[in-house]
Design an enzyme around this catalytic site. Structure first.
Site, PDB file in Angstrom:
ATOM      1  N   LYS A 100      -5.404 -26.690 -27.679  1.00  0.00           N
ATOM      2  CA  LYS A 100      -6.691 -26.626 -26.957  1.00  0.00           C
ATOM      3  C   LYS A 100      -7.843 -26.207 -27.842  1.00  0.00           C
ATOM      4  O   LYS A 100      -8.966 -26.650 -27.652  1.00  0.00           O
ATOM      5  CB  LYS A 100      -6.612 -25.746 -25.711  1.00  0.00           C
ATOM      6  CG  LYS A 100      -5.825 -24.451 -25.809  1.00  0.00           C
ATOM      7  CD  LYS A 100      -4.393 -24.588 -25.430  1.00  0.00           C
ATOM      8  CE  LYS A 100      -3.528 -23.539 -26.067  1.00  0.00           C
ATOM      9  NZ  LYS A 100      -2.919 -22.651 -25.122  1.00  0.00           N
ATOM     10  N   GLU A 124      -2.743 -34.108 -23.195  1.00  0.00           N
ATOM     11  CA  GLU A 124      -2.405 -33.688 -21.832  1.00  0.00           C
ATOM     12  C   GLU A 124      -1.918 -32.229 -21.788  1.00  0.00           C
ATOM     13  O   GLU A 124      -2.240 -31.484 -20.857  1.00  0.00           O
ATOM     14  CB  GLU A 124      -1.311 -34.612 -21.276  1.00  0.00           C
ATOM     15  CG  GLU A 124      -0.947 -34.405 -19.826  1.00  0.00           C
ATOM     16  CD  GLU A 124      -2.137 -34.590 -18.893  1.00  0.00           C
ATOM     17  OE1 GLU A 124      -2.611 -35.714 -18.748  1.00  0.00           O
ATOM     18  OE2 GLU A 124      -2.594 -33.584 -18.307  1.00  0.00           O
ATOM     19  N   ILE A 131       1.109 -29.391 -15.936  1.00  0.00           N
ATOM     20  CA  ILE A 131       0.393 -30.067 -14.836  1.00  0.00           C
ATOM     21  C   ILE A 131      -0.317 -31.307 -15.379  1.00  0.00           C
ATOM     22  O   ILE A 131      -1.111 -31.199 -16.307  1.00  0.00           O
ATOM     23  CB  ILE A 131      -0.697 -29.153 -14.223  1.00  0.00           C
ATOM     24  CG1 ILE A 131      -0.124 -27.801 -13.824  1.00  0.00           C
ATOM     25  CG2 ILE A 131      -1.371 -29.829 -13.043  1.00  0.00           C
ATOM     26  CD1 ILE A 131      -1.180 -26.787 -13.399  1.00  0.00           C
ATOM     27  N   ASP A 196      -8.826 -18.580 -24.323  1.00  0.00           N
ATOM     28  CA  ASP A 196      -7.945 -19.719 -24.065  1.00  0.00           C
ATOM     29  C   ASP A 196      -8.424 -20.496 -22.830  1.00  0.00           C
ATOM     30  O   ASP A 196      -8.513 -21.729 -22.852  1.00  0.00           O
ATOM     31  CB  ASP A 196      -6.500 -19.221 -23.881  1.00  0.00           C
ATOM     32  CG  ASP A 196      -5.529 -20.347 -23.622  1.00  0.00           C
ATOM     33  OD1 ASP A 196      -5.186 -21.061 -24.574  1.00  0.00           O
ATOM     34  OD2 ASP A 196      -5.134 -20.529 -22.448  1.00  0.00           O
ATOM     35  N   LYS A 200     -10.026 -24.430 -22.512  1.00  0.00           N
ATOM     36  CA  LYS A 200      -9.523 -25.417 -21.550  1.00  0.00           C
ATOM     37  C   LYS A 200     -10.633 -25.941 -20.629  1.00  0.00           C
ATOM     38  O   LYS A 200     -10.696 -27.136 -20.349  1.00  0.00           O
ATOM     39  CB  LYS A 200      -8.374 -24.808 -20.740  1.00  0.00           C
ATOM     40  CG  LYS A 200      -7.131 -24.564 -21.603  1.00  0.00           C
ATOM     41  CD  LYS A 200      -6.130 -23.678 -20.904  1.00  0.00           C
ATOM     42  CE  LYS A 200      -4.852 -23.534 -21.710  1.00  0.00           C
ATOM     43  NZ  LYS A 200      -3.983 -22.455 -21.211  1.00  0.00           N
TER      44      LYS A 200
HETATM   45  N1  HSE Z   1      -1.210 -19.108 -23.700  1.00  0.00           N
HETATM   46  C1  HSE Z   1      -1.411 -20.206 -22.828  1.00  0.00           C
HETATM   47  C2  HSE Z   1      -1.349 -19.730 -21.397  1.00  0.00           C
HETATM   48  C3  HSE Z   1      -0.375 -21.258 -23.104  1.00  0.00           C
HETATM   49  O1  HSE Z   1      -0.860 -18.621 -21.169  1.00  0.00           O
HETATM   50  O2  HSE Z   1      -1.801 -20.426 -20.496  1.00  0.00           O
HETATM   51  C4  HSE Z   1      -0.580 -22.568 -22.416  1.00  0.00           C
HETATM   52  O3  HSE Z   1      -1.773 -23.197 -22.814  1.00  0.00           O
END
Ligand code: HSE
Length: 405
Positions: A100, A124, A131, A196, A200
């Protein structure tokens, strides 16, 4: 025969290889031809692995091998991954990735190279773990006008919040467990800081609104300041605290945020617990669609990577996945203009002073409140106005309220 190279044999890489061999016959039936993993690139040695003959340490072997048509980048980060992905695409190989950070920062550029070279760049697994979300957004809702995307996009923090506030576990113990289960990033700071989730939602915003949204332009707050007192206030108010990433189109501009939110019990996101992610997509024709499933972990991510590999192998794949690299300077709405209701927890104050500043507020309670502690929900105001109003107050925490509309 299609030959595949796997870059990185960590959690997702090893899961992908394992699931590939388990489901090889089915995968070959779906692609209509033989498939083989020719190389696995990793600097470490895996003498016990059943695939020892496939391990190599030199990327040049892969990029210069014309037999390799699909490269799966599962290293993560931006250093080697960016160089390897770019060079693979330039060499005319399709690339799939779960990375990502790479897609959120370099996605537009890499998609452009893929288009020029007439190959695929798929990601994806970069959002929502197992998902299916990128392909449905791109292919199934393509003819619809997307209004907003909001959801729980990080499995680690959702797992932590659930275990801490529903089961009374300690933060550091749950984080250690999330790492052991393969949910957390190599540096889990990226999970708990909200980075994170930010990467996304940048990917989803870029995809649905067509212009690259970069992580540094997004207001991002993580979960470290959330206490059990905040969770108790949320419960008494009629909701829970969740780390939400959200974006919506406002005229031709984009509003985007990552933050813990007070989420009312009526919301479909309030019951999404543990490692699960859920993404609400609102569009003009389809209305509200919800995507739900395991958002992190070895096998969910491996499943998404393999789906991408098979799609890349299938004749032609899908070359229309693209968004613009640049956007006008005011394209991202300044967070200070964003309006929400807010939960505020203050000390050394009282309702008279608060109502003088905010007008009508909804007062909240919890057990064992400190003397002069006052928690409340404001009416809808902008972040900018809020920052001005609280300048002379002793505020312990501020959390926006998730708007069901
Ligand atoms: N570290 C990420 C999470 C992993 O906990 O969602 C999946 O992208």
């Amino acid at each position: 025969m299609s030959k595949i190279a796997i870059l990185g044999f960590g959690t997702v890489g090893s899961g992908t290889v394992e699931v590939f061999y388990k489901n090889k016959a089915k995968a070959e039936k779906s692609t209509g031809g033989e498939l083989e993993i020719k190389y696995i690139l990793d600097l470490r040695d895996f003498p016990e692995s059943p695939y020892t003959d496939k391990f190599i340490k030199d990327f040049e072997v892969i990029v210069n091998d014309p037999e390799v048509t699909v490269v799966a980048e599962l290293i993560g980060g931006n250093t080697f991954a960016y160089d390897f992905v770019k060079r693979s695409l330039e060499a005319g190989k399709s690339v799939v990735t779960s990375n990502k950070e790479l897609v959120a920062t370099k996605g537009a550029e890499l998609l452009k190279i893929a288009k020029e070279k007439n190959v695929n760049f798929f990601f994806e697994a970069s959002v929502g773990g197992g998902i299916p979300i990128i392909r449905p957004l791109q292919l199934c809702l393509m003819s619809d006008e997307i209004i907003s995307v909001a959801g729980i996009l990080n499995g680690t923090t959702n797992y932590i919040l659930t275990k801490m506030f529903k089961e009374g576990a300690e933060y550091k113990d749950v984080l250690a467990k999330a790492q052991e289960l393969g949910y957390a990033e190599r540096n889990p700071e990226a999970d708990v800081s909200g980075d994170d989730s930010c990467r996304k939602i940048c990917i989803l915003a870029s995809l649905v609104f067509g212009k690259h949204v970069y992580p540094e332009d997004v207001y991002t707050a993580g979960i470290k300041s959330i206490t059990k007192e905040d969770a108790e206030y949320a419960e008494n108010w009629g909701g829970v605290i969740k780390l939400i990433a959200s974006t919506r189109k406002v005229n031709q501009r984009t509003e985007i945020i990552v933050s813990p939110f007070f989420v009312p019990d009526e919301s479909q996101l309030s019951g999404v617990d543990d490692v699960y992610n859920a993404i609400l997509v609102k569009s003009e024709a389809a209305g509200e669609v919800v995507f739900y499933g395991k958002g992190a972990g070895k096998y969910p991510s491996a499943s998404a990577v393999l789906a991408d590999i098979l799609n890349a192998v299938k004749a032609g794949g899908n070359k229309n996945l693209i968004w613009e690299e640049e956007h006008p300077t005011d394209y991202i709405i300044d967070y200070k203009e964003q309006k929400h209701k807010f939960y505020l927890r203050s000390v050394r104050t009282d309702s008279i002073r608060i109502e003088k500043i905010f007008g009508h507020v909804e007062t909240l309670t919890r057990s064992n409140m400190f003397e002069k502690e006052f928690a409340f929900i404001t009416e809808e105001i902008s972040f900018g106005e809020l920052e001005e109003k609280i300048s002379e107050l002793n505020i312990i925490n501020i959390i926006p309220v998730f708007d069901l509309n």
